[in-house]
Design an enzyme around this catalytic site. Sequence first.
Site, PDB file in Angstrom:
ATOM      1  N   HIS A 234     -51.314 -23.646  73.236  1.00 53.08           N
ATOM      2  CA  HIS A 234     -50.271 -22.635  73.076  1.00 53.08           C
ATOM      3  C   HIS A 234     -48.855 -23.134  73.405  1.00 53.08           C
ATOM      4  O   HIS A 234     -47.928 -22.928  72.641  1.00 53.08           O
ATOM      5  CB  HIS A 234     -50.552 -21.434  73.987  1.00 53.08           C
ATOM      6  CG  HIS A 234     -51.907 -20.842  73.825  1.00 53.08           C
ATOM      7  ND1 HIS A 234     -52.218 -19.861  72.895  1.00 53.08           N
ATOM      8  CD2 HIS A 234     -53.072 -21.094  74.501  1.00 53.08           C
ATOM      9  CE1 HIS A 234     -53.493 -19.538  73.006  1.00 53.08           C
ATOM     10  NE2 HIS A 234     -54.041 -20.270  73.958  1.00 53.08           N
TER      11      HIS A 234
HETATM   12  O1  RIB Z   1     -52.139 -17.105  76.889  1.00 53.82           O
HETATM   13  C1  RIB Z   1     -51.884 -18.493  76.923  1.00 53.82           C
HETATM   14  C2  RIB Z   1     -50.880 -18.819  77.993  1.00 53.82           C
HETATM   15  O2  RIB Z   1     -51.392 -18.477  79.276  1.00 53.82           O
HETATM   16  C3  RIB Z   1     -50.556 -20.319  78.078  1.00 53.82           C
HETATM   17  O3  RIB Z   1     -49.246 -20.480  78.550  1.00 53.82           O
HETATM   18  C4  RIB Z   1     -51.529 -20.813  79.107  1.00 53.82           C
HETATM   19  O4  RIB Z   1     -51.066 -22.006  79.766  1.00 53.82           O
HETATM   20  C5  RIB Z   1     -51.535 -19.661  80.074  1.00 53.82           C
HETATM   21  O5  RIB Z   1     -50.400 -19.806  80.921  1.00 53.82           O
END
Ligand code: RIB
Length: 303
Positions: A234
């Site tokens: 992500h």
């Molecule tokens: O939902 C994904 C996010 O939440 C990313 O930033 C992961 O590292 C967690 O922090």
Amino acid sequence: MRRYPLIIDCDPGVDDVFAILVAYSKPEFDIKAICSVSGNVGIDLTTHNAQLIAGLLGLNCIVAKGAEKPLIKDVLPATDVHGSDGLGGYAGIFGDDRLSKLSDLSALEVERKILMESDEPVYIAATGPLTNIALLLSAYPEVKSKIAAISIMGGGINIGNVTPCSEFNYFIDPEAAYIVFNSGVKLMMCGLNVTLKATLTDIELNEMSGFHNTIADIGAKILSSYAANDAAIHDPCAILAISDPDMFQYKDQYVQIDTRAGITQGMSYVDETHSLDKEPNCRVFYDIDKEFFRKTIVKSVNI
Ligand code: RIB
Ligand code: CA
């Protein structure tokens, strides 16, 4: 080449590590600071992990410790995805002997200092809960004019990964997200609509394993455990939204955040019908050129 002075506010976290690797691999970024926040794991671990990756890369930037808990809600670590150490169980291979020094100042003070002393607007990439950012904007509103944009990995429109409608970073600290989205600061949001498309195939994983260098080996290892629970990387999207917006599809939208506890906690929703008659407050990213993303991740570990 355009230069982007950058603060990375993160909760490393495996995909946060790749956000830092991507920023480091792109010469257009001038990383001023890496600031930790409680999120994927507790603040002591996210801070230690930030020091580990900064030390491994020999980054000449400030590393500072941020908020140890959300503004109102309780901590809820994601050790099921990121491992008990936050790095897929591989924190030990980063090299404690290379640990980057930790600032004596808090993340809040470091972010304020960098912003107020900069002679040009600074970008903030926020890849964890928005606790530090909300505190910064609330305690020191004078920094708002010094921020070029806040590029956030968080939220999603009609999608969630903690509840059917709430993404982890906003779910953990919905009050912080609400403060940021009502701050008037220029926002860019890479929510799950785009980040769930940010994946690698075996081709890229094999390519990474073939580099036989420390960073690539560590990257492949931390991904191996992470990918078993979450195939999407992500956080690098928040970095690339700054440097390569043309590699995305996006729309300027009016976004609000639900702070009520429960299934809608941290839900980010868009006034699609413009019934609220509000000006857009966020550039919402919806799609990414997958080949570009994959090539960028592979390039970020070939160093
Ligand atoms: O939902 C994904 C996010 O939440 C990313 O930033 C992961 O590292 C967690 O922090
Ligand atoms: Ca994160």
